[in-house]
Scaffold this active site. Structure first.
Site, PDB file in Angstrom:
ATOM      1  CD  GLU A  44      -2.865   0.936   2.493  1.00 44.64           C
ATOM      2  OE1 GLU A  44      -3.870   1.667   2.524  1.00 44.64           O
ATOM      3  OE2 GLU A  44      -2.613   0.082   3.369  1.00 44.64           O
ATOM      4  CE  LYS A 111      -7.570   1.032   2.682  1.00 43.22           C
ATOM      5  NZ  LYS A 111      -6.423   1.219   3.604  1.00 43.22           N
ATOM      6  CB  CYS A 172      -4.520  -2.350   3.874  1.00 36.96           C
ATOM      7  SG  CYS A 172      -3.752  -2.572   5.508  1.00 36.96           S
ATOM      8  CB  SER A 357      19.413  -0.527  35.669  1.00 34.12           C
ATOM      9  OG  SER A 357      18.365  -1.408  35.275  1.00 34.12           O
TER      10      SER A 357
END
Length: 755
Positions: A44, A111, A172, A357
């Site tokens: 896309e 789309k 999509c 850490s």
């Protein structure tokens, strides 16, 4: 058999990188041609990159997209290419697919259903095409007219017809909608459906996507080609590739989900007759198909997508394969590692700096950088004797500052994105992940008088296993100078609670240590390479997990503030599982010691015989005790708050049905405590370090979880309702217990009378 060889692909595109995006598209077309394909589909918005966002409001974005397509068209000879591009049509922006063949444009398909939830804001940039099964004329830009000799092309909801073969598309989000376009396309008899996607990685999400792709052709037959972006294209998301080909509900080809490569082409052979046989055997489908409405057709002449007959005699359709899924621990290792690699190589920086850490969060971040180095070395020094991947090798050399000699005395072989053998100047090739890490990864344990030897040794051990350039420093002088500065000007001395101080004093003294580490981290990141006579600077990595961000269990502008954070979208429970997995599978055994240790902040004084403790031990300051809730509880709160969209009352009601081992009043107290902590700390989300998105309950304020940051933390209306419900449930339980007790006591008497 009527066979079609078709290709889909994963492309590592980058928003607004028009030259790079164009070159990667061309490379994928060239590879598809080498595979013998006559149809290729890409991701896309592959020309512009998916994550341009508000750049889609700029006219330049559309101009540059057409300029890029102009350079791609000469490569479309003898192959139908379905390419993702943004298009301005009649002063409206559309997210489109453009079909190109033989340097001409066949169809532009906009789309129809846009993604506008979660991380997606497509309706902010584009309009959905609402004219179903209708087309209009689109006037091409002049530069495209000069190449194609076309003035206008069809624009709209149509299907491409090549001979008797029909090819359609959905994009999509349309796959995820209830009434997906592929349903009508299938009923109309479309043989091949393509889906150019921009779908991001989320833990445990791939199976949902693959199920939808399989189901798209399981009931109605057909071939379905899924293309996706792969990589970090400029923001918090990692697009996780996994290009697929499905035929009649079976997956026949699958690409990688995570990779440091820029181009991957997946090819399969599709039997058109098998599709039509599958469909014709379904009487119910036939009935629905006879009622389907016809699509407009974009008819292509003088071209065939079929494999020539003589060649087809030696071909067989691609058989079904077993779909490969990674475990969540593998996803955590690979997804953020590839995201870190893309971010580093595209940022122009020379490496990473991490305050290490020895705890779970910073150790997991360190392990991800180590995994990144392993992936890069594997691409540059293949174990099977293959050639180094050209783009990865050049990126590594740029990062470490190894400039290629313009007049080399010797050359080495590499493999380009198209699989071609090419030669580059001899020079640095990373062959050992630890050696590479020592060049680009710097860590530091910043201890204070409140730090323990155990965490110091864990940090040192992990740094040695990964290979990072490690510094063990003490920052008491920095912390002490800030404290003294306050005393000199305010004339009062703050104390820890253990020494008789108040809670505000205690918290302030803890935060001085945490914030000092952030300042030192940035100074180290800017000057460490300079101190070694090298150019460049380092990116600072943060390591605060999604649960602690949700609860606000972090200090604003401490080490959670950084350039990027690879674990900011991952839960503490998943991090601990990843560490246990990484101890064996990544070759970092120290990680197991991190898992076995109790999470502690080490910001309060160590216990000594003088203050009632055992020397060297830490006063009880576990993370879960500090937060007032467990990490498992936090994950549940986060899921209900964001994914299930629960406020305090509905969350309480949901949890009473799940936590049946707890009294309603106890659950009510937990829910109220969470929302109180969440609301008073929500302001921290506005400055949260950009984080890899991996969980759908991320509280990240800027792009994903859009809510206010000033709350009435007392939640008077909601909490009053929770309390009344809890009391009612409690009284109901008491009455039920009393009734059951009476009933049980009467049973023997009733039994005796019946006898």
């Amino acid at each position: 058999m009527k066979l079609v060889r078709a290709s889909t692909c994963n492309l590592n595109q980058w928003a607004m990188d028009f030259r790079g995006n164009r070159d990667r598209i061309i490379a994928s077309i060239e590879v598809a041609k080498k595979h013998g394909s006559r149809y290729r589909i890409g991701p896309e918005l592959e020309i512009s990159g998916y994550s341009c966002e508000d750049h889609f409001h700029e006219g330049d974005t559309y101009t540059h997209s057409w300029e890029s397509l102009e350079g791609i068209l000469p490569y479309t000879n003898d192959i139908l290419c379905d390419i993702g591009i943004p298009v301005l049509h009649r002063s409206v922006h559309y997210n489109c697919r453009v079909y190109c063949l033989n340097q001409k444009i066949v169809l532009i398909r906009p789309k129809k259903y846009l993604a506008s939830d979660g991380n997606y804001r497509e309706e902010r940039f584009f309009a959905a095409w609402s004219k179903h099964m209708e087309v209009e004329d689109f006037i091409l830009p002049e530069n495209i007219q000069a190449v194609t000799s076309q003035v206008s092309v069809p624009f709209g909801d149509a299907v491409v017809q090549i001979g008797d073969i029909l090819i359609g598309t959905e994009t999509c989000e349309e796959l995820f909608t209830p009434n997906s376009p592929h349903i009508q396309l299938s009923l109309f008899g479309v043989d091949i459906i393509g889906n150019g996607s921009g779908s991001h990685h989320q833990l445990r999400k791939l199976n949902q996507r693959i199920d939808l792709i399989s189901e798209a052709t399981a009931k109605g037959g057909g071939a379905y080609l899924y293309a996706n972006q792969q990589g970090c294209d400029g923001n918090r998301l990692y697009f996780d590739g996994c290009a697929l080909i499905s035929v009649n509900g079976k997956i026949v080809a699958q690409g990688t989900q995570f990779s440091v490569y820029d181009v991957e082409v997946v090819t399969g052979i599709i039997d058109i007759n098998a599709i039509r046989s599958f469909r014709s055997y379904l009487p119910s489908r036939a009935v629905q198909a006879t009622h389907s409405h016809p699509f407009p057709l974009a008819i292509v002449k003088d071209f065939s997508v079929l494999i020539p007959y003589d060649e087809s005699l030696e071909c067989i359709p691609s058989p079904p394969i077993k779909v490969h899924y990674y475990s969540p621990e593998e996803e955590i290792a690979l997804g953020p590692s590839c995201w870190l690699w893309d971010y580093l190589r595209r940022s122009g920086m020379s490496g990473y700096f991490l305050p290490l850490s020895g705890g779970a969060d910073s150790s997991s971040t360190a392990a991800m950088v180590g995994c990144m180095c392993q992936l890069v070395v594997k691409a540059c020094s293949p174990e099977n004797g293959g050639l180094p991947r050209l783009n990865v090798l050049r990126d590594v050399r740029n990062i470490v500052g190894e400039v290629e000699d313009p007049n080399p005395t010797s050359l080495i072989k590499c493999e380009s994105e198209t699989g071609e053998i090419c030669f580059v100047p001899d020079g640095y090739i990373p062959r050992d992940p630890k050696e590479l890490a020592h060049r680009i990864f710097f860590t530091s344990y910043m201890g204070t008088v409140n730090s323990s030897e155990q965490t110091c040794q864990r940090a040192k051990g992990l740094a040695e296993e990964i290979g990072s350039h490690h510094y063990d420093v003490r920052i008491d002088s920095v912390v002490g100078s800030i404290q003294q500065f306050f005393v000199d000007h305010i004339h009062k001395t703050p104390k820890f609670e253990i020494h008789g101080g108040s809670p505000p004093e205690d918290i302030a003294l803890q935060n001085i240590q945490a914030r000092s580490r952030m300042l030192i981290s940035y100074m180290f990141a800017q000057l460490l390479l300079w101190s070694e006579g090298r150019k460049g600077a380092l990116l600072v990595l943060g390591s605060a997990n999604v649960d602690e961000a949700l609860r606000g269990y972090l200090t604003k502008y401490d080490c959670s503030s950084a350039d990027i954070n690879p674990i900011g979208g991952i839960s503490k429970s998943d991090i601990r599982r990843f560490l246990a997995w990484g101890a064996t599978n990544l070759g970092y055994p120290t990680l197991q010691g991190v898992v076995d240790a109790v999470p502690v902040a080490e910001l309060r004084p160590l216990a000594t015989p003088q203050n009632g403790g055992v020397s060297g031990q830490i006063w009880t300051q576990t993370d879960e005790a500090d937060m007032g809730m467990t990490y498992d509880d936090l994950s549940e709160f986060g899921r209900l708050r964001k994914v299930e969209r629960c406020g305090p009352v509905s969350m309480f009601q949901r949890l009473t049905a799940v936590w049946t081992h707890l009294q309603p009043t106890v659950i009510a107290d937990k829910v109220k405590h969470f929302f109180r902590c969440y609301s008073i700390n929500r302001h921290k989300m506005t400055v949260l370090t950009p984080s890899y998105h991996a969980e759908n309950y991320s509280p990240e304020d800027n792009r994903y979880d859009l809510r206010q940051f000033l709350y009435n933390s007392r939640w008077p209306w909601q909490f009053e309702r929770v309390d009344s419900l809890a009391q009612a449930m409690q009284q109901h339980k008491k009455r039920k217990l009393a009734e059951d007790s009476v009933s049980n006591s009467l049973e023997p008497q009733a039994k005796k009378r019946s006898e």
